[in-house]
Design an enzyme around this catalytic site. Structure first.
Site, short mmCIF file in Angstrom:
data_model
loop_
_atom_site.label_atom_id
_atom_site.label_comp_id
_atom_site.label_asym_id
_atom_site.label_seq_id
_atom_site.Cartn_x
_atom_site.Cartn_y
_atom_site.Cartn_z
CE LYS A 45 13.09 -8.51 -15.81
NZ LYS A 45 11.80 -7.90 -16.11
CE LYS A 70 11.27 -26.96 -3.64
NZ LYS A 70 12.23 -27.06 -2.54
NE ARG A 123 13.25 -26.06 5.37
CZ ARG A 123 12.76 -26.54 4.25
NH1 ARG A 123 12.81 -27.84 3.99
NH2 ARG A 123 12.25 -25.74 3.34
P1 ADP Z 1 11.04 -28.15 0.72
O1 ADP Z 1 11.79 -26.92 0.33
O2 ADP Z 1 11.74 -29.09 1.61
O3 ADP Z 1 10.34 -28.77 -0.41
P2 ADP Z 1 8.58 -27.03 1.52
O4 ADP Z 1 8.67 -25.64 1.03
O5 ADP Z 1 7.68 -27.96 0.85
O6 ADP Z 1 10.00 -27.61 1.70
O7 ADP Z 1 8.24 -26.99 3.07
C1 ADP Z 1 8.38 -28.13 3.88
C2 ADP Z 1 7.26 -28.21 4.81
O8 ADP Z 1 7.34 -27.19 5.74
C3 ADP Z 1 5.91 -28.08 4.17
O9 ADP Z 1 5.08 -28.91 4.91
C4 ADP Z 1 5.58 -26.62 4.30
O10 ADP Z 1 4.19 -26.44 4.36
C5 ADP Z 1 6.26 -26.30 5.60
N1 ADP Z 1 6.89 -24.99 5.64
C6 ADP Z 1 8.01 -24.61 5.04
N2 ADP Z 1 8.36 -23.37 5.37
C7 ADP Z 1 7.42 -22.94 6.22
C8 ADP Z 1 7.21 -21.76 6.95
N3 ADP Z 1 8.06 -20.74 6.89
N4 ADP Z 1 6.12 -21.66 7.73
C9 ADP Z 1 5.27 -22.69 7.82
N5 ADP Z 1 5.43 -23.84 7.17
C10 ADP Z 1 6.48 -23.98 6.39
P1 ADP Z 2 9.88 -20.55 -0.62
O1 ADP Z 2 10.74 -19.99 0.47
O2 ADP Z 2 8.44 -20.41 -0.36
O3 ADP Z 2 10.32 -21.91 -1.02
P2 ADP Z 2 11.24 -19.52 -2.99
O4 ADP Z 2 11.92 -18.20 -2.97
O5 ADP Z 2 12.11 -20.72 -2.89
O6 ADP Z 2 10.15 -19.56 -1.84
O7 ADP Z 2 10.34 -19.62 -4.27
C1 ADP Z 2 9.41 -20.66 -4.44
C2 ADP Z 2 9.07 -20.84 -5.91
O8 ADP Z 2 8.51 -19.62 -6.46
C3 ADP Z 2 10.26 -21.12 -6.82
O9 ADP Z 2 10.59 -22.49 -6.84
C4 ADP Z 2 9.76 -20.62 -8.16
O10 ADP Z 2 8.93 -21.54 -8.80
C5 ADP Z 2 8.94 -19.41 -7.78
N1 ADP Z 2 9.78 -18.19 -7.85
C6 ADP Z 2 10.35 -17.57 -6.80
N2 ADP Z 2 11.03 -16.47 -7.19
C7 ADP Z 2 10.92 -16.40 -8.53
C8 ADP Z 2 11.39 -15.48 -9.55
N3 ADP Z 2 12.14 -14.43 -9.23
N4 ADP Z 2 11.04 -15.72 -10.84
C9 ADP Z 2 10.27 -16.78 -11.16
N5 ADP Z 2 9.80 -17.66 -10.27
C10 ADP Z 2 10.10 -17.50 -8.97
MG MG Z 3 12.18 -22.45 -1.76
#
Ligand code: ADP
Ligand code: ADP
Ligand code: MG
Length: 459
Positions: free
Chosen positions: A213, A249, A304
């Protein structure tokens, strides 16, 4: 009694850490090791021969060509480098192999300590839909959605109708904001289903997807935890990472202005409880979405160190990377929850080599001139230098500027001043874009949600 409680304290600091990463996080880890008197081994790709991490480490080994798949993701070459140099441990940083359960398993088998949780835990939590299931069983509120991964388009449409649109399709193996799509109708869902599956296969080599959702106008608030190998676990407060572009982010801060002391405590307690229940070890982050009514829902757990870890370090005074190494060395946590105090406010901005005017297209190239700001309460984590060439092959993030002030207002002022002072010549960066956000009235007054950037780009 769980096994980990029976194990004796090893109390022998790791002696040589291989850093299986590049860029600022590799440099960050090398510096922590140096401070601790631990030797370091860098691995580098052919594109990173002159990179700072390659130069700074005590030893450096080339592990393959530029393309990550053949170098920074090349498990065999990295393990060979570890064996060749006699490294007793590997720090994976973030991205690359940091959440790869297979790599963790091989490290365990060959007796190299991977600085992080066990392969089993990485596997259990890395699959995001399975992680939600685990959390739900442990009593953590989770974002409502499918039970496990979706098995068909029909299942997805039925569930979406029950839950009411909008819903989100998400890659179960996803990360870095990739493989996520919002859908508003049956029609959209039918198209998006195949697209997200394809994207997931392409980016993560795993096409399983799940449905959630959409939480309306949410804030992203995450809890940092540290757990040793003896069952002790503490949390180090929260980070608010609501300012995002394409679910990735850009600006992070702590403390979060949307949660009060009561919610903060509750979130922290939930995080610690669940970490203890699953026998989690090392540093980890539990990500939540917070809705308008201050309800929080578990979204995922990152097993991590995170990009935004410095803001927690600035307010707690605790070095998270050193703590990771100490925990991996078999030391007990020296802090109890009551020892953790947050002082002041900290904000981080991610500086990327990209052109905002060209839809944030990455802008690699040679840095012909560089001035890094400094001053009271400013920290810069970067691996760039004057004359350095940013390769086109990797993530566009080239620096993190972190400010610490007594209040949010002071931290914003310091960060603005530092970002404005930064000079990177020869390539484009998102510096102006960051300044625009920091000057935005709704950012300053804290009236925004995760759609902040999308909304303000509209005329
Ligand atoms: P954080 O949750 O620490 O903010 P990010 O989502 O920004 O992490 O990811 C950290 C770094 O790793 C970024 O450079 C992102 O592009 C890379 N990254 C994260 N998850 C993956 C993934 N599953 N495959 C490839 N790159 C990833
Ligand atoms: P990633 O593994 O790429 O970090 P996340 O599941 O942490 O993916 O989601 C990344 C971002 O996407 C969240 O910080 C939020 O902004 C948005 N997001 C993810 N799921 C939801 C949701 N169910 N409703 C609204 N926003 C979401
Ligand atoms: Mg995330």
């Amino acid at each position: 009694m769980p096994l980990y409680l029976k194990r004796k304290s090893v109390k022998k600091l790791l002696k040589k850490v291989l850093v299986a990463n590049r860029g600022e996080i590799a440099v960050r880890i090398i510096r922590a090791c140096r401070e601790m008197g631990i030797r370091t081994v860098a691995v580098y790709s052919e594109a990173d021969k002159n990179a700072l991490h390659t130069t700074l480490a005590d030893e450096a080994i080339c592990v393959g060509p530029a393309i990550s798949r053949k170098s920074y993701l090349n498990m065999k070459a990295i393990l060979e480098a570890a064996c060749l140099t006699g490294a007793d441990s590997i720090h994976p940083g973030f991205g690359f192999l940091s959440e790869n359960a297979k790599f963790a398993k091989i490290c365990e088998e060959v007796g190299i300590k991977l600085i992080g949780p066990t392969a089993n835990l990485i596997e259990m939590l890395g699959n995001k839909s399975q992680a939600k299931h685990t959390m739900k069983l442990a009593g953590v509120p989770v974002v409502p959605g499918s039970e496990g991964v979706l098995t068909s388009k029909e299942e997805a449409t039925q569930l979406a109708e029950q839950m009411k649109y909008p819903v989100m399709l998400k890659a179960s193996a996803g990360g870095g904001g990739k493989g996520i799509r919002v859908v508003h109708s049956k029609n959209e869902l039918e198209k998006a289903y195949d697209l997200v599956k394809q994207e997931a296969k392409l980016s993560f080599n795993d096409d399983s997807i799940y449905l959630e959702k959409v939480i309306q106008n949410p804030r992203h608030v995450e809890i940092q935890i540290l757990a040793d190998e003896f069952g002790n676990c503490i949390h180090l407060g929260e980070r608010d990472c609501t300012i995002q572009r394409h679910n990735q982010k850009i600006i992070e801060e702590t403390p979060s202005l949307v949660i009060d002391e009561r919610v903060r405590e509750k979130m922290g307690q939930v995080a610690v409880k669940v970490a203890k229940e699953i026998g989690y070890t090392n540093a980890g982050t539990i990500e939540f979405l917070v809705d308008n009514d201050k309800n929080f829902y578990f979204m995922e757990m990152n097993t991590r160190i995170q990009v935004e870890h410095p803001i927690t370090e600035m307010v707690t005074g605790i070095d998270l990377v050193k703590e990771q190494i100490k925990i991996a060395s078999g030391e007990r946590l020296e802090y109890k929850q009551k020892d953790i105090q947050m002082i002041g406010h900290s904000i981080e901005a991610r500086i990327n080599a990209e052109t905002p005017e060209k839809n944030f297209r990455p802008c690699p190239g040679t840095i012909t001139g560089l001035h890094l700001p400094g001053g009271n309460g400013i920290r810069i984590d970067t691996a760039i230098y004057s004359g350095y060439t940013v390769p086109p092959t990797y993530d566009a993030m080239i620096a993190k500027i972190i400010a610490h002030g007594r209040t949010r207002q002071e931290a914003i002022a310091k960060l603005k001043s530092a970002v404005a002072e930064l000079v990177v010549e020869g390539i484009d960066t998102n510096v102006e874009f960051i300044l625009d956000i920091l000057n935005d009235a709704s950012f300053v007054t804290n009236e925004y949600d995760t759609s902040f950037i999308e909304k303000r780009r509209k005329p």
